[in-house]
Design an enzyme around this catalytic site. Structure first.
Site: not given
Ligand code: NI
Length: 450
Positions: A256, A401
């Site tokens: 992400d 991430h």
């Molecule tokens: Ni996020």
């Protein structure tokens, strides 16, 4: 930047309150109850409570409507009655305090709704929602749960079925982040007092005191809870293990908040070395800033998802802005990668009915995650490895991430570890097409297809 499992709050619609205030002199008891009746839970099963009786009371100053499950056994009936009495007393106390404002058509209201849900083979839950309206002051909604072992005819507390040790409490505490630290610490101290329900998909906790607006509901995926569950409970939960039964161990890696000019290329290289395809939930604003990086991700064959334009909580910015956040992002991702994202992961996993409806209307599948690597928090290779190792299970969607260099540092070891355990990596959409309907839960992605 993606931080937490969604807290779904049960919201009291504003129009109900207005209607109650404005029309309570017209509406009788029945209409009122009808108007604010909670949606019935679809999987309601009540091995002991086929019957509910509704106790109502109607005076000049207040109305009460209390849904009471009919229980035969005294040892179960008593604590439930005690709780209901307590709610009534608190309500009548409020009525007394506000008696000057009540009467002449203005009445206070207490509504308690009960619902039962099956848990394991021999346990079930009764969930109460209690709501007060006194004068024009909207009282806080309460959730209260009772878990009942029907075979042994006794009430079960959470510590009776699961190890509430430092490790499990920490894991739960992590999912309460974002709420005031002092309140979180306080509720964590007393697991025996928690309101909860458990099924084969998740442990759901309901905290009344974390948020001033109403109860906070936290869903913890079953695979995160299994290590702490009593074995007998685990055995009777029928945890969905479809992919295990077929001998397949698929998981989906998701990244992400990117693309990031430093971290994303490193991650692409590692994934390529391992011949692994993942799903990248991009921010439109980042894709616009780094279109070449975004394009590289798409050209390497990874799935591209939408993570909104500016990483805003889509449930808090109003419908128009929410739509704008998603559409603008889609457009920017499309123009950078040539691909229109069909999967949407709302920032913070925050979803409400409006977001769901919009996703459905725009043919996007909402995707959350089942394993939070906590890479955004720990920024430590070993911590990422051990967090994932603890929670991994076939069918998992792993949250990572591609904006932290430690995530890239951790990735080779993470892939090696999972490969050694026999896992294969596919994209979120591929994973969803493999999962049977029985295993579908928000933690495997919300299977809301438009
Ligand atoms: Ni996020």
């Amino acid at each position: 930047m993606l931080k937490k499992i969604p807290f779904r709050r049960i919201r009291w619609p504003g129009w109900v309150v207005l209607a109650v205030i404005g029309l309570s002199f017209v509406y009788g008891m029945t209409q009122l109850i009808e108007a604010i009746r909670f949606e019935p839970v679809s999987d309601s099963v009540s091995p002991l409570t086929n019957d509910y009786k509704t106790e109502t009371k109607n005076t000049d100053t207040y109305t009460m409507s209390i849904n009471i499950p009919m229980m035969e056994d005294e040892s179960i009936k008593k604590p439930i009655q005690r709780w209901i009495e307590h709610e009534k007393e608190a309500f009548l106390e409020k009525v007394k305090e506000n008696k000057n404002q009540l009467g002449n058509g203005t009445r206070a209201h207490l509504v308690i709704q009960a619902d039962s849900k099956k848990s394991t083979d021999d346990t079930f839950h009764i969930l109460f929602h209690s709501y007060m309206l006194v004068g024009d002051v909207k009282g806080k909604e309460h959730v209260k749960t009772f878990t009942i072992n029907a075979a042994e005819k006794k009430i079960v507390k959470l510590p009776d079925i699961m190890k509430t040790n430092e490790e499990s409490i920490n894991m739960i505490g992590n999912r309460l982040m974002g709420h005031p630290e002092s309140k979180v610490q306080k509720v964590l101290q007393d697991p025996a007092s928690w309101n909860w329900s458990l099924n084969e998909k998740a442990l759901t906790l309901y905290f009344n005191d974390l948020d001033e607006y109403g109860p906070t509901q936290v869903n913890i995926p079953i695979h995160a809870i299994l290590p702490y569950l009593d074995e007998r409970i685990e055995g009777s939960l029928k945890v969905a293990k479809a992919s295990v039964e077929y001998g397949e161990k698929y998981v989906a890696l998701t990244f992400d908040d990117g693309p990031d000019p430093d971290v994303t290329p490193r991650i692409l290289k590692i994934l390529k070395d391992h011949d692994v395809h993942a799903t990248f939930f991009m921010l439109g604003s980042q894709a616009e800033k780094y279109p070449d990086v975004a394009k590289d991700v798409a050209e390497a064959g990874h799935e591209i998802g939408n993570h909104s334009d500016h990483h805003k909580d889509l449930t808090k910015i109003g419908k128009e802005q929410m739509v704008q956040e998603v559409l603008a992002s889609s457009k920017k991702i499309m123009s950078a990668t040539g691909q229109l994202p069909s999967v949407l992961r709302p920032p913070y996993g925050a979803i409400n009915a409006e977001v769901e409806r919009f996703a459905q209307d725009s043919h996007s599948t909402l995707v959350l995650w089942s394993v939070d690597s906590l890479d955004w928090k720990n920024k430590n290779v070993n911590a990422i490895h051990s967090t994932v190792q603890k929670e991994i299970a076939p069918g998992a969607i792993i949250l990572l991430h591609d904006v932290h260099s430690t995530t890239a540092d951790a990735l080779p070891g993470l892939l090696a570890m999972l490969e050694k355990e026999g896992y294969q990596f596919i994209t979120v959409s591929q994973l969803q097409s493999k999962l049977t309907v029985e295993t579908a839960s928000p933690f495997y992605g919300n299977m809301k297809k438009g």
